[in-house]
Write an enzyme that holds these catalytic residues in place. Structure first.
Site, PDB file in Angstrom:
ATOM      1  N   GLY A   1      -1.128   3.356  -2.275  1.00  0.00           N
ATOM      2  CA  GLY A   1      -1.611   3.872  -0.928  1.00  0.00           C
ATOM      3  C   GLY A   1      -0.270   4.351   0.162  1.00  0.00           C
ATOM      4  N   THR A   2       0.549   3.571  -0.013  1.00  0.00           N
ATOM      5  CA  THR A   2       1.822   4.029   0.831  1.00  0.00           C
ATOM      6  C   THR A   2       2.156   5.442   0.916  1.00  0.00           C
ATOM      7  OG1 THR A   2       2.637   1.559   0.910  1.00  0.00           O
ATOM      8  CG2 THR A   2       4.351   3.325   1.895  1.00  0.00           C
TER       9      THR A   2
ATOM     10  N   ASN B   1      -7.957  -2.994   7.088  1.00  0.00           N
ATOM     11  CA  ASN B   1      -7.577  -3.945   6.050  1.00  0.00           C
ATOM     12  C   ASN B   1      -7.405  -5.241   6.557  1.00  0.00           C
ATOM     13  OD1 ASN B   1      -5.456  -2.406   7.176  1.00  0.00           O
ATOM     14  ND2 ASN B   1      -4.046  -4.078   6.253  1.00  0.00           N
TER      15      ASN B   1
ATOM     16  N   HIS C   1      -4.302  -1.298  -7.067  1.00  0.00           N
ATOM     17  CA  HIS C   1      -4.297  -2.583  -7.096  1.00  0.00           C
ATOM     18  C   HIS C   1      -5.183  -3.488  -5.993  1.00  0.00           C
ATOM     19  CE1 HIS C   1      -1.603  -3.907  -3.435  1.00  0.00           C
ATOM     20  NE2 HIS C   1      -1.496  -2.762  -3.641  1.00  0.00           N
TER      21      HIS C   1
ATOM     22  N   THR D   1       7.397  12.641 -13.542  1.00  0.00           N
ATOM     23  CA  THR D   1       6.560  12.521 -14.965  1.00  0.00           C
ATOM     24  C   THR D   1       5.186  11.459 -14.475  1.00  0.00           C
ATOM     25  OG1 THR D   1       8.633  12.674 -16.252  1.00  0.00           O
ATOM     26  CG2 THR D   1       6.900  11.409 -17.163  1.00  0.00           C
TER      27      THR D   1
ATOM     28  N   CYS E   1       1.627  -6.826   4.394  1.00  0.00           N
ATOM     29  CA  CYS E   1       2.836  -6.307   4.428  1.00  0.00           C
ATOM     30  C   CYS E   1       3.652  -6.636   5.797  1.00  0.00           C
ATOM     31  CB  CYS E   1       2.648  -4.633   4.823  1.00  0.00           C
ATOM     32  SG  CYS E   1       1.762  -4.088   3.475  1.00  0.00           S
TER      33      CYS E   1
HETATM   34  C1  LIG Z   1      -5.372   0.060   4.395  1.00  0.00           C
HETATM   35  C2  LIG Z   1      -4.120   0.162   3.630  1.00  0.00           C
HETATM   36  N1  LIG Z   1      -3.421   1.257   3.119  1.00  0.00           N
HETATM   37  C3  LIG Z   1      -2.469   1.203   2.859  1.00  0.00           C
HETATM   38  C4  LIG Z   1      -1.996   0.233   1.916  1.00  0.00           C
HETATM   39  C5  LIG Z   1      -0.853   0.287   1.175  1.00  0.00           C
HETATM   40  O1  LIG Z   1      -0.958   0.653  -0.242  1.00  0.00           O
HETATM   41  P1  LIG Z   1      -0.083   0.130  -1.173  1.00  0.00           P
HETATM   42  O2  LIG Z   1       0.157  -1.117  -1.413  1.00  0.00           O
HETATM   43  O3  LIG Z   1      -0.496   0.656  -2.702  1.00  0.00           O
HETATM   44  O4  LIG Z   1       1.328   0.973  -1.162  1.00  0.00           O
HETATM   45  C6  LIG Z   1      -2.502  -1.056   2.014  1.00  0.00           C
HETATM   46  C7  LIG Z   1      -1.987  -2.032   1.316  1.00  0.00           C
HETATM   47  O5  LIG Z   1      -1.945  -3.338   2.128  1.00  0.00           O
HETATM   48  C8  LIG Z   1      -3.721  -1.100   2.788  1.00  0.00           C
HETATM   49  O6  LIG Z   1      -4.396  -2.269   2.900  1.00  0.00           O
END
Ligand SMILES: Cc1ncc(COP(=O)(O)O)c(C=O)c1O
Length: 390
Positions: free
Chosen positions: A69-70, A156, A206, A242, A330
């Site tokens: 996601g990041t 989230n 995940h 890759t 995070c």
């Molecule tokens: C809404 C949201 N965006 C992005 C992320 C980041 O995703 P990743 O952990 O796959 O980098 C998270 C993870 O906590 C999330 O909850």
């Protein structure tokens, strides 16, 4: 064995996804190689792309696999901004809300600091709902300057939902690209990319029971974005490197399972959520359900407890063998107020007294009972610690 009620941070690897991962981990070929082994690895990757596309209703060519996601959020926001700012008469304005995940906020703030972007953070209600009237006014007044709008599908921390259809209808009046972070939404509410009107959408494996370190950015065929990485030109030139065939296959399987099982899971969880919420509100009179009556994800239960530190509450529950969170994984571990709650107008004190209980596919009635058993004492002790601290 601890009781795990922190599915919004990460959800356990699904057995089906693990089987797919194991089956493909020993793949020898590079999916870009032309020999038969390479082509076998390519087939696994392309089948994963096809499967994920079917799950979220998009074209297979719109799936760009990433590391999570990041990365997807960074690629979407910087990539769309660079494209608009360089090619399209220098649009510099980014529109978002301060309730977004840090992977969105920090990417935007970097563009402001380093690349001359200007940001407008939309107001949100005290339930965390983004003010779409303000968005409509802004688009009417400054639509020609807006490079992109980025608003998350589901929050989230609080679980509150954004009406993405309404956002893209407003954006369309000025032909503005919209990105949505749908990481918290996938598997918990209906996601249909082709109907959404989005230019780009971020996903993470995940959060749906796939492996950590895999994700996707869905990029509409009509959208253009500049790549962050340069190299082999994989993934339509948008994400060189890759490709992770085994990870992509496990992600696609997990997304399929989570989406297929969503309605049945929620039907099973409705009474458990009601029980859990009644127990919290019975034991803690000051408990405030953070998103109020706004539409939100059933599985994400978020409260503020005025005068009671969320960190103490988390610690007390953890000592009793129950794993929950104060909010975003995070930012947890750093005793700071939730930026989401502050954006919703809560005081610093309220925004440090948060607790998120998030349920998922492994949650049982016994898990919920264990939480209910541990909560009153944990709350009383955390409250006392809060009173002592003044
Ligand atoms: C809404 C949201 N965006 C992005 C992320 C980041 O995703 P990743 O952990 O796959 O980098 C998270 C993870 O906590 C999330 O909850």
């Amino acid at each position: 064995m601890a009781i795990y009620l922190d599915h919004a941070a990460t959800t356990p690897l699904r057995p089906e996804a693990l089987r797919v991962l194991q089956a493909h981990l020993e793949i020898v070929g590079n999916p870009s190689s032309v020999h038969q082994l390479g082509q076998a690895a390519r087939r696994v990757l392309e089948e994963a792309r096809e499967s994920l596309a079917a799950t979220i209703d998009c074209n297979r060519s719109e799936v760009i696999f990433t590391s999570g996601g990041t990365e997807s959020n960074n690629l979407a926001i910087k990539g769309l901004f660079w494209q608009q700012n360089s090619l399209d008469s220098g649009k510099r304005l980014i529109v978002s809300a301060y309730t977004e995940h840090h992977a969105v906020i920090d990417a935007i703030e970097w563009l402001e600091r380093e690349q001359g972007a200007e940001t407008i953070w939309l107001p949100v209600s005290d339930a965390g709902v983004v003010d779409l009237v303000a968005l409509e006014t802004l688009v009417a007044e400054r639509g020609a300057e807006i490079a992109l709008i980025t608003l998350m599908w589901a929050n989230n921390e609080t679980g509150v939902l954004t009406d993405i259809g309404a956002v893209t209808r407003i954006a369309a009046t000025s032909n503005i690209a919209v990105h949505s972070d749908a990481v918290a939404a996938l598997g918990h509410c209906e996601i249909n990319f082709s109907k959404s009107g989005l230019a780009a959408m971020s996903l993470s494996a995940h959060k749906v029971g796939g492996p950590v370190g895999v994700g996707a950015l869905i990029v509409a065929r009509s959208a253009k974005l500049t790549s962050l990485t340069h190299g082999g030109g994989q993934e339509r030139g948008m994400r060189s490197g890759t490709m992770n065939s085994a990870g992509a296959a496990a992600f696609a399987e997990a997304a399929k399972q989570a989406t297929m099982g969503q309605v049945a899971l929620q039907a099973r969880l409705v009474p458990l959520v009601a029980k859990l919420r009644a127990a919290i509100e019975g034991a803690a009179t000051e408990a405030r359900f953070s998103r109020g009556d706004a539409p939100g994800l059933l599985e994400t239960i978020h409260y503020t407890f005025d005068g009671c530190s969320g960190d103490s509450l988390l610690f007390m529950l953890d000592s009793a063998g129950v794993a929950v969170s104060t909010g975003s994984a995070c930012t947890a571990g750093v005793a700071s107020a939730s930026h989401v709650l502050l954006a919703m107008g809560r005081s610093e004190r309220e925004a440090t007294g948060t607790l998120r209980i998030s349920l998922g596919y492994t949650t049982t009635e016994a898990d919920v009972e264990a939480f209910i058993g541990a909560f009153p004492a944990a709350h009383a002790r955390a409250k006392m610690a809060g009173l002592a601290a003044g």
